[in-house]
Write a protein that holds these residues in place. Structure first.
Motif, PDB file in Angstrom:
ATOM      1  N   GLY A 110      54.468 -59.846  10.173  1.00 46.01           N
ATOM      2  CA  GLY A 110      55.291 -60.857   9.531  1.00 46.01           C
ATOM      3  C   GLY A 110      56.294 -60.230   8.597  1.00 46.01           C
ATOM      4  O   GLY A 110      56.197 -59.043   8.251  1.00 46.01           O
ATOM      5  N   ARG A 111      57.280 -61.009   8.169  1.00 48.12           N
ATOM      6  CA  ARG A 111      58.364 -60.477   7.354  1.00 48.12           C
ATOM      7  C   ARG A 111      57.858 -60.021   5.988  1.00 48.12           C
ATOM      8  O   ARG A 111      58.147 -58.924   5.522  1.00 48.12           O
ATOM      9  CB  ARG A 111      59.446 -61.525   7.151  1.00 48.12           C
ATOM     10  CG  ARG A 111      60.294 -61.919   8.361  1.00 48.12           C
ATOM     11  CD  ARG A 111      59.594 -62.161   9.636  1.00 48.12           C
ATOM     12  NE  ARG A 111      60.345 -62.983  10.553  1.00 48.12           N
ATOM     13  CZ  ARG A 111      60.202 -62.895  11.866  1.00 48.12           C
ATOM     14  NH1 ARG A 111      59.370 -62.015  12.401  1.00 48.12           N
ATOM     15  NH2 ARG A 111      60.872 -63.697  12.662  1.00 48.12           N
ATOM     16  N   LYS A 112      57.056 -60.881   5.326  1.00 47.79           N
ATOM     17  CA  LYS A 112      56.605 -60.560   3.974  1.00 47.79           C
ATOM     18  C   LYS A 112      55.686 -59.341   3.962  1.00 47.79           C
ATOM     19  O   LYS A 112      55.854 -58.427   3.140  1.00 47.79           O
ATOM     20  CB  LYS A 112      55.872 -61.761   3.363  1.00 47.79           C
ATOM     21  CG  LYS A 112      55.540 -61.564   1.886  1.00 47.79           C
ATOM     22  CD  LYS A 112      54.661 -62.663   1.342  1.00 47.79           C
ATOM     23  CE  LYS A 112      53.195 -62.382   1.620  1.00 47.79           C
ATOM     24  NZ  LYS A 112      52.292 -63.243   0.822  1.00 47.79           N
ATOM     25  N   LEU A 113      54.732 -59.294   4.862  1.00 50.69           N
ATOM     26  CA  LEU A 113      53.809 -58.168   4.884  1.00 50.69           C
ATOM     27  C   LEU A 113      54.505 -56.865   5.285  1.00 50.69           C
ATOM     28  O   LEU A 113      54.100 -55.784   4.859  1.00 50.69           O
ATOM     29  CB  LEU A 113      52.644 -58.456   5.828  1.00 50.69           C
ATOM     30  CG  LEU A 113      51.640 -59.504   5.352  1.00 50.69           C
ATOM     31  CD1 LEU A 113      50.521 -59.692   6.358  1.00 50.69           C
ATOM     32  CD2 LEU A 113      51.067 -59.120   3.994  1.00 50.69           C
ATOM     33  N   TYR A 159      63.662 -62.168   6.311  1.00 51.16           N
ATOM     34  CA  TYR A 159      62.814 -62.998   5.444  1.00 51.16           C
ATOM     35  C   TYR A 159      63.662 -63.972   4.627  1.00 51.16           C
ATOM     36  O   TYR A 159      63.356 -65.164   4.549  1.00 51.16           O
ATOM     37  CB  TYR A 159      61.994 -62.090   4.527  1.00 51.16           C
ATOM     38  CG  TYR A 159      61.111 -62.823   3.548  1.00 51.16           C
ATOM     39  CD1 TYR A 159      59.965 -63.492   3.982  1.00 51.16           C
ATOM     40  CD2 TYR A 159      61.410 -62.855   2.186  1.00 51.16           C
ATOM     41  CE1 TYR A 159      59.139 -64.169   3.076  1.00 51.16           C
ATOM     42  CE2 TYR A 159      60.590 -63.525   1.277  1.00 51.16           C
ATOM     43  CZ  TYR A 159      59.462 -64.176   1.734  1.00 51.16           C
ATOM     44  OH  TYR A 159      58.656 -64.850   0.843  1.00 51.16           O
ATOM     45  N   ASN A 223      54.759 -66.595   3.120  1.00 43.68           N
ATOM     46  CA  ASN A 223      55.408 -65.994   4.278  1.00 43.68           C
ATOM     47  C   ASN A 223      56.448 -66.967   4.831  1.00 43.68           C
ATOM     48  O   ASN A 223      56.502 -68.130   4.433  1.00 43.68           O
ATOM     49  CB  ASN A 223      54.386 -65.638   5.350  1.00 43.68           C
ATOM     50  CG  ASN A 223      54.745 -64.362   6.101  1.00 43.68           C
ATOM     51  OD1 ASN A 223      55.920 -64.120   6.387  1.00 43.68           O
ATOM     52  ND2 ASN A 223      53.746 -63.559   6.425  1.00 43.68           N
ATOM     53  N   SER A 224      57.259 -66.492   5.737  1.00 39.51           N
ATOM     54  CA  SER A 224      58.297 -67.322   6.328  1.00 39.51           C
ATOM     55  C   SER A 224      57.684 -68.462   7.141  1.00 39.51           C
ATOM     56  O   SER A 224      56.805 -68.221   7.978  1.00 39.51           O
ATOM     57  CB  SER A 224      59.186 -66.457   7.242  1.00 39.51           C
ATOM     58  OG  SER A 224      59.863 -67.233   8.185  1.00 39.51           O
ATOM     59  N   SER A 240      53.999 -73.611   3.071  1.00 35.73           N
ATOM     60  CA  SER A 240      55.013 -72.626   2.690  1.00 35.73           C
ATOM     61  C   SER A 240      56.359 -73.294   2.453  1.00 35.73           C
ATOM     62  O   SER A 240      57.030 -73.043   1.446  1.00 35.73           O
ATOM     63  CB  SER A 240      55.137 -71.552   3.776  1.00 35.73           C
ATOM     64  OG  SER A 240      56.230 -70.688   3.528  1.00 35.73           O
TER      65      SER A 240
END
Length: 510
Positions: A110-113, A159, A223-224, A240
């Motif tokens: 994922g984008r955040k991780l 993100y 997260n997105s 989210s």
């Protein structure tokens, strides 16, 4: 919300999404305009772009460090004319490797991780440089910080674009560039004004601070929603989006739009689908933009900025010239951030390329017709070591290189700097966004590495004016490419942009 209750809303939203008449778009904007004022969205963006601050800090780390290491008393750490250029350029190889790995990380973690993962090589790289006992540790530290920069380069714009409201996506999309420039300026300030207190090892330690702040803040950010929906986590995606837009907004309608779009792209892109214009056209546009962005010469100019000013005999000291250019860059990116959602992306790209064209042409002609000793053909060794030589100003006409370079950086920062990153995250299709963004970063940094390595041999063989005339030709090509291939995405949702590439109908972009 029960499924039976959500189905009418989905049908209603899906229908409006397929046609997008102007009245419907205006109505939808009015319904959730209040979400623009939700401070949590801006907090999430700030937490993410701390990675870009670290990236900008690490990119220019060699600027104050190379002169110190060239005179280091220990032979194991002393840089020579062979190792000094590698210390500066090997960062781009690490960034290319980071972009390559992000092709998998963006879709798996994922984008955040992925952004959080970049903190590991970044912290390790800074630690290696802070405690370096040999040149190999310095180079490995540069590779690792470059790798982290490549990961953040491909993950942060995606993100931000996926969590942003369309009304402020342009402004927020410029934040990565603003923070990267700010990180560079902070490094220059620490290296110049605190150089007597903080040596090059402590500068590396200082680079750890934004990385640690980033990973702590991101632990509390969502997260997105688009990524979560692509993983089948519908309730988490709804929470989210609620967190990002605010509970008192009509986020449910936007959620259904996003869900409808993700449902159409539930599978990962296959080799056969690459032939689909919906897939290859936006990837090709984003890749070519990253290629042209680097071919315009910005990395070469920033890396050899003080040396170029020395060779053109600018009337001011080169270190002050570099600081002025950095301030102009920051000011221009801020203007672009404010203007993107008002003037539009394409007009800023046209202005940006035009200013770069005139600036590079002016500098190339000046160097060619000014027969000063510093403007003559120079060797690799002379250009690299020239930062330690005093400037020899002749008269006020030597301000031309400074003004031309300032206008070049201004032009780049107004458009082809931030908008290239923003458009990459806007136009790439969801099912290929993770892989394609990593591919674009690879193209960008391999191009930057190649130009940086060939810049000195070209100057040695043909003269300093040749690269700038080449950059001017590329800037003219940027104008043509913008007019022929780049779509206007101002105020459009990511779903509208995808519908445009899927159908080719301009009505989706109105």
């Amino acid at each position: 919300m029960e499924r039976s209750a959500r189905e009418p809303l989905l049908r209603k939203t899906s229908s409006s999404y397929q046609t997008f008449p102007g009245s419907t778009v205006r109505r939808l904007d009015e319904e959730y305009l209040r979400s623009l004022h939700n401070k949590r969205l801006y907090l999430a963006v700030f937490a993410a772009v701390l990675g870009n601050f670290s990236f900008g800090f690490a990119l220019v780390y060699p600027s104050p460090v190379i002169p110190a290491l060239e005179e280091h008393p220990s032979a194991a750490l002393r840089l020579d004319q062979r190792t000094a250029p590698w210390f500066g350029s090997v960062f781009t190889l690490g960034a290319a490797a980071g972009g390559l790995s992000t092709m998998l990380l963006n879709d798996c973690l994922g984008r955040k991780l992925s952004i959080m993962f970049s903190a590991l090589p970044s912290v390790l790289g800074y630690a290696l440089m802070a405690g370096a006992q040999g040149v190999w540790m310095l180079l490995l530290g540069r590779v690792l910080t470059g790798y982290a920069g490549g990961v953040t380069s491909a993950s942060i714009p995606v993100y931000i674009s996926e969590i942003s409201h369309p009304g402020v996506r342009g402004m927020l999309g410029a934040c990565p560039q603003i923070m990267a420039v700010l990180g560079s300026l902070v490094l220059y300030a620490l290296g110049k004004y605190l150089g007597l207190v903080l040596d090059w090892r402590w500068l590396a330690v200082a680079g750890e601070v934004p990385v640690l702040a980033m990973i702590i803040l991101l632990c509390f950010m969502p997260n997105s929603p688009r990524f979560l929906l692509s993983q089948g986590k519908e309730e988490e995606a709804l929470r989210s989006l609620c967190w990002l837009r605010g509970r008192d907004t009509d986020y449910a309608q936007e959620y259904e739009q996003i869900k409808d779009s993700v449902r159409k792209q539930s599978r990962c892109v296959s080799c056969a689908e690459i032939k689909d214009p919906f897939i290859y056209k936006p990837i090709l546009i984003a890749g070519v933009m990253r290629f042209l962005q680097q071919l315009s010469g910005v990395t070469c100019i920033l890396v050899y900025l003080q040396s170029i000013f020395n060779k053109t005999s600018v009337i001011l000291k080169p270190e002050y010239d570099a600081a002025l250019v950095g301030l102009v860059r920051l000011f221009s990116v801020a203007i672009a951030a404010v203007s993107m959602d008002k003037a539009g992306r394409k007009i800023l790209l046209f202005v940006s390329a035009g200013v770069m064209l005139v600036s590079n042409l002016t500098l190339g002609i000046y160097i060619h017709f000014m027969p000063a000793p510093h403007n003559s053909t120079i060797s690799n060794q002379t250009l690299v070591s020239s930062a330690n030589l005093p400037a020899e100003p002749t008269n006020y006409i030597t301000l031309i290189p400074l003004l031309a370079t300032m206008f070049f950086i201004m032009g780049y920062a107004l458009g082809w700097g931030p908008i290239t990153w923003l458009l990459m995250s806007e136009i790439l299709p969801l099912k290929a966004r993770g892989v394609a963004s990593g591919l674009c970063v690879i193209v960008s940094w391999l191009t930057a590495f190649t130009l940086t390595q060939f810049f000195l041999p070209v100057v040695n063989a043909f003269g300093l004016e040749v690269p700038f005339l080449f950059f001017a030709v590329i800037s003219a090509g940027n104008i043509l490419f913008t007019g022929c291939c780049v779509p206007e995405t101002k105020g459009r949702s990511l779903e509208q942009i995808e519908a445009f590439f899927r159908t080719g109908r301009r009505s989706f972009m109105r």
